[in-house]
Write an enzyme that holds these catalytic residues in place. Sequence first.
Site, mmCIF file in Angstrom:
data_model
loop_
_atom_site.group_PDB
_atom_site.id
_atom_site.type_symbol
_atom_site.label_atom_id
_atom_site.label_comp_id
_atom_site.label_asym_id
_atom_site.label_seq_id
_atom_site.Cartn_x
_atom_site.Cartn_y
_atom_site.Cartn_z
ATOM 1 N N TYR A 112 16.769 25.813 10.035
ATOM 2 C CA TYR A 112 16.616 26.664 11.213
ATOM 3 C C TYR A 112 16.751 25.867 12.503
ATOM 4 C CZ TYR A 112 15.043 30.500 8.235
ATOM 5 O OH TYR A 112 14.977 31.495 7.289
ATOM 6 N N LYS A 159 13.380 20.992 -2.996
ATOM 7 C CA LYS A 159 14.565 20.887 -3.857
ATOM 8 C C LYS A 159 15.038 19.422 -3.800
ATOM 9 C CE LYS A 159 17.752 22.983 -6.391
ATOM 10 N NZ LYS A 159 17.482 23.703 -7.653
ATOM 11 N N ASP A 192 13.286 26.744 -7.152
ATOM 12 C CA ASP A 192 13.750 27.808 -8.064
ATOM 13 C C ASP A 192 12.701 28.091 -9.145
ATOM 14 O OD1 ASP A 192 14.577 25.201 -8.466
ATOM 15 O OD2 ASP A 192 16.438 25.695 -9.489
ATOM 16 N N ASP A 216 10.310 31.012 4.484
ATOM 17 C CA ASP A 216 10.746 32.354 4.874
ATOM 18 C C ASP A 216 10.978 33.208 3.622
ATOM 19 O OD1 ASP A 216 11.516 34.396 6.485
ATOM 20 O OD2 ASP A 216 13.378 33.494 7.181
#
Length: 328
Positions: A112, A159, A192, A216
């Site tokens: 972002y 991740k 995930d 988010d």
Amino acid sequence: MGPEITSATVRVIEAAGVDVNWETHILGAQAQEKYGTTLPDEAITSIRENRVALKGPIMTPVGKGFTSVNVGLRKALDLYANVRPVRALPNVPCRYPELDLVIVRENTEGLYSGIEHVVVPGVVESLKVITEKASRRIVKYAFEFARDNRRRKVTAVHKANIMKLSDGLFLDLFYEVSKEFPDIEADDKIIDNCCMQLVMRPEQFDVLVMENLYGDILSDLCAGLIGGLGLAPGANIGEQGAVFEAVHGSAPDIAGQGIANPTAILMSGLMMLRHIGEADAAARAEKAMLDVFAEGKYLTRDLGGTTNTADFASAIIERLAATESRSA
Ligand code: NAD
């Protein structure tokens, strides 16, 4: 539907006996028309001076047009910690009625940061920025939040198996900071797997800390576990002030109909009251709201009822008045 749910919340806060001198500012598309900017200086100055704000959702055009005012505001005021409690409410049909966890999302960087460019036609780059400073402070915030709120565990979501440098830095700092909080369990999950675990066994989580985009996405996922976006509140906290807002957006599909559920922004408003030292009023308003849910007579359409936004607020205000006249 920002003005509809915000005015319902203001009515409840005032009925709880908090005498707020509201300064009202418009942001986004309407401000663009009126002032030629989506984020007028007056609004920023007002929040800097008052150090606190209640904010309705603001539309951001998809794939074109002005950049997000929500992201812009958080960056302008360095509101680095986005705190989003996820708690099921009585009598609300949902997957996990016992769920009680908190998402702590880094609010100022990651994907972002808004750094995008065309390399050559047909190839674009979007840069994910992760800094030691921002990662350390959000992780520290999450552990301090856990300690102050008697929570047992903080989970880092990442991740780092793929983004070894950026998410790797975040994860290394997470475990470094965790050593300052030996009484709080620290673990991590790859994003995930975390999504699957949240859907299957969310009770294993307590406080979750993560960078901007993951926060988010997981916020909406978790809202789904407790009955929907109409029930998920939030706070954006920084050294210069705090802005309280729901997780959800401007819901253009139902805007203007007076049917949106004001619970999420009302609960954000109650977080605001606690933040400014009005814990008693917050507790009274929360009890009235929970009583309305427990009674089950007044539910908005997203929860299978027929009550509109204003009537839902009125039901809470009536409970508040009844409690006050009983204790008088
Ligand atoms: P959304 O959260 O506005 O709506 C998603 C779905 O949830 C819709 O079906 C909507 O009707 C429903 N919903 C949301 N809040 C509800 C409520 N209080 N009561 C009942 N139903 C509710 O998400 P979107 O449609 O993806 O986004 C719409 C706009 O909002 C976009 O322009 C987006 O950029 C913006 N947005 C703003 C914020 C913010 O101001 N912080 C956050 C998210 C999205």
